[in-house]
Structures are given as C-alpha cells and as structure tokens.
Design an enzyme around this catalytic site. Structure first.
Site, mmCIF file in Angstrom:
data_model
loop_
_atom_site.group_PDB
_atom_site.id
_atom_site.type_symbol
_atom_site.label_atom_id
_atom_site.label_comp_id
_atom_site.label_asym_id
_atom_site.label_seq_id
_atom_site.Cartn_x
_atom_site.Cartn_y
_atom_site.Cartn_z
ATOM 1 N N GLU A 14 61.198 17.839 36.185
ATOM 2 C CA GLU A 14 61.630 16.476 36.919
ATOM 3 C C GLU A 14 62.260 15.505 35.664
ATOM 4 O OE1 GLU A 14 61.457 14.552 39.901
ATOM 5 O OE2 GLU A 14 62.246 12.943 38.588
ATOM 6 N N CYS A 62 58.206 8.469 40.027
ATOM 7 C CA CYS A 62 58.570 9.907 40.028
ATOM 8 C C CYS A 62 58.653 10.339 41.335
ATOM 9 C CB CYS A 62 57.245 10.385 39.297
ATOM 10 S SG CYS A 62 57.501 12.270 39.150
ATOM 11 N N CYS A 65 55.111 13.709 40.684
ATOM 12 C CA CYS A 65 53.380 13.362 40.861
ATOM 13 C C CYS A 65 53.547 12.060 41.652
ATOM 14 C CB CYS A 65 52.888 13.208 39.604
ATOM 15 S SG CYS A 65 53.992 12.046 38.497
ATOM 16 N N HIS A 69 50.891 7.685 40.586
ATOM 17 C CA HIS A 69 50.982 6.442 40.183
ATOM 18 C C HIS A 69 50.504 5.429 40.966
ATOM 19 C CE1 HIS A 69 53.005 7.848 36.540
ATOM 20 N NE2 HIS A 69 53.865 8.667 37.139
ATOM 21 N N ARG A 480 50.180 16.730 35.203
ATOM 22 C CA ARG A 480 50.383 16.894 33.856
ATOM 23 C C ARG A 480 49.526 16.271 32.673
ATOM 24 N NH1 ARG A 480 53.291 16.711 37.449
ATOM 25 N NH2 ARG A 480 54.733 18.047 37.941
ATOM 26 N N SER A 503 53.419 12.855 30.337
ATOM 27 C CA SER A 503 54.670 13.481 29.837
ATOM 28 C C SER A 503 55.098 12.598 28.521
ATOM 29 C CB SER A 503 55.922 13.824 31.001
ATOM 30 O OG SER A 503 55.553 14.613 31.407
ATOM 31 N N CYS A 547 57.850 16.179 32.930
ATOM 32 C CA CYS A 547 58.309 15.111 33.934
ATOM 33 C C CYS A 547 58.790 13.946 33.090
ATOM 34 C CB CYS A 547 57.320 14.744 34.899
ATOM 35 S SG CYS A 547 58.068 13.398 35.953
ATOM 36 N N CYS A 550 58.721 10.401 34.809
ATOM 37 C CA CYS A 550 57.275 9.617 34.582
ATOM 38 C C CYS A 550 57.300 9.081 33.310
ATOM 39 C CB CYS A 550 56.098 10.544 34.774
ATOM 40 S SG CYS A 550 55.779 10.772 36.401
#
Ligand code: NFE
Ligand code: MG
Length: 568
Positions: A14, A62, A65, A69, A480, A503, A547, A550
């Site tokens: 991503e 994102c 995911c 958040h 992650r 990330s 990602c 993120c």
C-alpha cells in the site's frame, strides 16, 4: 564495482515506497535506503476539530488497515478523558479488529507476497495428482483433492493460451532464486485462488458489525453505535451473531489447515532465507483485546525484547503503560522535515523540508521512531516473540506446530527458533499470529455471547470534555505491528495529533544517530542474482508487509502553508 539498484515504486504494497540498494562485487547488498515517497495531510486536517470525529478521518490514513486507525483513535480520546467503555463495546471492537487482522494476513501471504516464492508458470509442469498427494499429506484442508488441482492447472493453462497471465502477468517467473518443485508451485497457485474467496468471510464479519468494509461506521468515542437486542430483527441479535460464527468457522478451517501449513512447507524449500533479513532485532509489541471497561485486562500481551533475546522481555501491560508512553520518540534527521532531535509524539513537530534524495542526508517522508533511543522492529514476528516470552499458550502451541512442519518437510530437525529472525521467518510468524488471532476471535465472540446472555446490553458511555488541556494515547497491535495515536485536546478541540504507525517503525530512514531502520538493516548482505530483476530485495521488503500510506500523514501545528500543488 558496486551496482546501484533503485526499486521505485515497490509494488504489491500500500502506498509509494522506494528502495535503493548498492550491491558489491560478491553480489550482496552493502548499503540500503528506504524512502517513503508520498505524504498526506490528515493529522493537519484534525487540528481544531471535535475529538469525537477524529476516528472517521484517521481511518482514511489507509485503505488496507482500515479499521485500525478508527479503533486506535477512539481509544486515544477515551484515554485522554479517562473514560470507561462498556464491555460489549470492547468485545465488538475486538471481534472487528481480529477478523480484520486475519483477512490482512491471509491477503498479505497469498496475494501480496507468495508470488515472490511461488513460480506460477512452473505450476503448468506439475502433476496435479502428485500435488494433491503432497497437499493431503500435509493437512486436511478440504480443497486439496486431485480434481481441484487439475481444475486450477486447467485454468492457468487457459490464461497462458489466451496470451495473458491475468493477475500473474508481471512476476519474475523462471528467476534463479525460485526453487519450488512444480507440484508445490501448483499447490501455491491453488491456495492463492482459494484464499481470494476465504478472505471475504473475514470482510463479512467486519461489515456485519461495522456497517461496511473497508472503513467501518459503528464506532463512537465511549463505545459503539450498534444496539444489542435479542428480540429485534434490525439490530445486533443472536441470528446475526450466529451468521458471524459460521464465517468464523470457515476462516478457521483455512487458517489452521492451509495457511499454517503452506508457509512452513514452502519455507522448508527456502531455508537459505532463514539466513537473510534479520536486521533490527529489538522487538516491540503492544497489548490488545481489552477485556474490562477500564482497559486494565488484555487477552494479548505486549512488551519489548532486546537483541532477539527473549530473556530480556519487559511487559507493556496497558495502553497507557508509562514504560511504553515515555519511551517513544521520532527523529527527522534523515526525513524531509526540519529539526534533527528525536521528539516525543506529544511534542511532535512536522515542518516539511524537502531536499531531493540525499544518500547521506534527507531522503524520506517517513520519520525514524525509536524506543528509548533504539530502533525497534514491529509486526507479527515481534508480536509472536513477545507472546511466547510472556507465556501465551496459543502462541507457543502454533509456533511449535509451524516449526514441526518446517523441520518435517525440510528433513532438518535442528532448525532453531532463532531462524524466525529472517525474511522467511517473518512470514512464518505471521501465519502463527494468524492462528492465534483465529482462536482469539472465537474467544471474543463467545465472551460477547456470554456477556449478553448475562443480561448486559450496554454499548455506549457518553464522553464529557473538560475545560483546559488533556492528552491521551491509544494503542493497537495492528496487522503490521505496534500502532499508537497521540492526541492533545484543549477545550474539547484537537490541539495536536500524532500517529506512530507500524510501517513508520519498520520503513523509517536512518535515525538521529544514523542507525539504519529495520527495512534497511534487513537488506544488508541479501544476495541479488540479477540486478535487473531484484527479486531478493522484494522478498525481504515484502516480508514486512509495507504500508506507506499509513506511515506518512503529516501535520503542521502552526498551520503554515506546506506546499503548493498544481491541480491539472
Ligand atoms: Ni496501512 Fe497499517 C497496519 C497501521 S501501517 S496498513 O497494520 O497502523 O503499518
Ligand atoms: Mg506519524
């Protein structure tokens, strides 16, 4: 002579990630840079807003995911207010986040990274009967039979004869680092296609409770917006919960019988990759699945391990544990922002200072987070080590099972647990974590049913905002890794908002002491057989499940102009 390789963008992730490596005469990586090539403005948008709506914005960090958040944001605001959350709300959130984690892990292995290891074209040469024999010797997954394998191969042949490989058109097929026999490649392709169907059951769970997927709708600071009433057809009732149970059981069969065997079985052919990709081996993980209204009891443990030594394990007991809260800082010395010192997130600054890509200077929009001044790796590997070190029974059981398959298929009974500190090990740890998440999901579902049966239908406590300034921290062990949101609220409005994302921990550039970030460190010494097809670089980077969307979401607390863009 050294060769410089730039992979930009890294695909099957991503966001926009650029990886640069230098490869020496011996064909091994000698230098590495990880660079986030995009930035967003969401933290900036939040300044001045009502903290009750922050989750709706942060969820848009994102598209992968998506739930994480949202949940972490309401936790941060609830923490700032010192609020309790009804147990039903905790459990519904836990079911959503756990189902989402399972979906994310399945998709990461089968659809985003298996093709780094499975040669799809070679599967055309397989004997489908032998593939079925092998598959049925490994597990009881119901779609391993010879007819299924023949059908998959026929489908693949049709792709090739039609002149296009469809979703498989751009792989490094035939690359010298591809080592699976044709039969195992066919097995990988079959489970790739089956996993597309299976992951959808996890999405259905998220949507049934969250209103939709991606991007759930049912949260509120103080609880959830779902009503619970066993006598109503239109809210959360037993019929809906049984529907969810049916999807949980379908997922369970695939995770335990396909994912949990595929990764160690494929890994057994790639044991050399247990020797590459270790990198930063300080491991950080946060506790998750709160069980009580006050958020003092957690089903999944958190903690920190230094230098890969499980004996150094220190627990992180709650989402506001001072040990975690006081240890996090982010440095911009090598990121495109002003300032060099590592700052705590409550004091976080994000003043852009773009310089172009400077090998020795600034080269990424991602900051470099540290824990008590040291780099840390986050993610399923960190989480599994932390769970095992803290005595989590499920993690120990599934780790033993995966190691057993790895040792059995490879015929090497001496493979140590330390082999997990590697590129292939991160995949194995993710499979183990997924199995733990599966059992956790079942437990959260049962606890929700039991709690409702005991007469509790509460789902929401209204938040009350004080005058003056409060600050709060929300955590979540995302797919992650360790995720934290940090909010400063003044007179019921957001004053500062920082997200320190998995990330960011893993893909960050060099830090204030010029120490490499986890992606960068993990690439050192990786072999690269063909600089024009840097499959090995992708293997190691993909093993973290990057990602970048993120990882970068900048804020300018002073609300100055950040950059001018031309809309064409
Ligand atoms: Ni965009 Fe994310 C996860 C978060 S970033 S995917 O998991 O938080 O690492
Ligand atoms: Mg951030």
């Amino acid at each position: 002579m050294t060769t410089r390789i730039t992979v930009d963008p890294v695909t099957r992730i991503e966001g926009h990630l650029r990886i640069d490596v230098e490869v020496g005469d011996d064909g091994k990586v000698t230098k590495a840079w990880s660079s986030g090539q995009m930035w967003r403005g969401i933290e900036k948008i939040l300044v001045g807003r009502d903290p009750r709506e922050a989750w709706l914005f942060t969820q848009r960090f994102c598209g992968v995911c998506t739930t994480v958040h949202a949940i972490t944001s309401v936790r941060a605001v609830e923490n700032a207010l010192g609020m309790e959350v009804p147990v039903n709300a905790q459990l519904v959130r836990n079911i959503i986040q756990t189902a989402h984690a399972i979906q994310d892990h399945i998709v990461h292995f089968y659809h985003l990274s298996a093709v780094d290891w499975v040669d799809v074209v070679s599967a055309l040469d397989a004997d489908p009967k032998k593939t079925a024999q092998l598959a049925e010797s490994l597990s009881d997954w119901s779609l391993n039979g010879p007819h299924e394998m023949q059908a998959v191969q026929d489908r693949l042949k049709a792709f090739v004869q039609g002149g296009q490989l469809g979703p498989f058109s751009t792989g490094y097929w035939g690359h010298p680092a591809m080592k699976l026999p044709p039969e195992v490649n066919l097995l990988g392709v079959a489970h790739y296609l089956q996993a597309l169907e299976v992951q959808n059951y996890a999405n259905k769970i998220v949507a049934a409770l969250g209103g939709k997927s991606p991007h759930i709708q049912n949260l509120a600071v103080g609880g959830i917006s779902n009503s619970i009433n066993m006598d109503s057809q239109s809210v959360l009732n037993m019929e809906r919960l049984m529907l969810i149970k049916g999807w949980i059981d379908k997922l369970d069969h695939f995770v335990k019988s396909a994912y949990m065997t595929d990764v160690p079985a494929i890994g057994a052919f790639y044991l050399d990759w247990a020797g590459y990709g270790k990198g930063v081996n300080n491991y950080l993980s946060v506790p998750d699945c709160p069980q009580d209204a006050a958020g003092t009891l957690f089903d999944l443990p958190g903690g920190y391990i230094e230098n890969g030594d499980l004996a150094t394990f220190k627990p992180i007991k709650t989402h506001n544990d001072a040990y975690f809260r006081d240890g996090v800082a982010e440095s911009s010395k090598h990121a495109w922002y002003h300032g060099e010192a590592a700052l705590h997130p409550y004091q976080g600054e994000t003043e852009p200072n773009y310089t172009d890509f400077q090998d020795e200077g600034k080269y990424s929009w991602v900051k470099a987070p540290t824990f008590y001044g040291k780099r840390a790796q986050v993610g399923p590997l960190a989480n599994v080590f932390v769970m095992v070190a803290s005595g989590h029974e499920g993690a120990k059981k599934y780790l033993d099972e995966a190691m057993g398959t790895l040792r059995g298929v490879s015929g090497n009974a001496d493979i140590p647990i330390a082999a997990l500190e590697s590129t292939i090990g991160r995949h194995a740890a993710r499979a183990v974590r997924c199995a733990v998440m599966m059992d956790t999901l079942k437990e959260q579902w049962q606890k929700l049913v039991d709690n409702i049966a005991a007469g509790d239908t509460d789902t929401f406590n209204p938040p009350v905002f004080p005058k003056g300034e409060v600050q709060g921290l929300g955590c979540h062990e995302a797919p992650r890794g360790a995720l934290s949101h940090w909010v400063v609220i003044e007179n019921a409005k957001i004053k500062n908002y920082q997200a320190v994302v998995p990330s960011t921990w893993n893909s960050g550039p060099r830090d204030q002491n010029d120490e490499l970030g986890p992606y960068e460190a993990s690439l050192m010494d990786n072999p690269v057989a063909d600089p024009k097809k840097p499959l090995e670089v992708l293997r190691t980077v993909h093993s973290f499940d990057p990602c970048i969307a993120c990882a970068i979401h900048m804020v300018d607390t002073e609300q100055k102009e950040i950059v001018k863009v031309k809309a064409l």
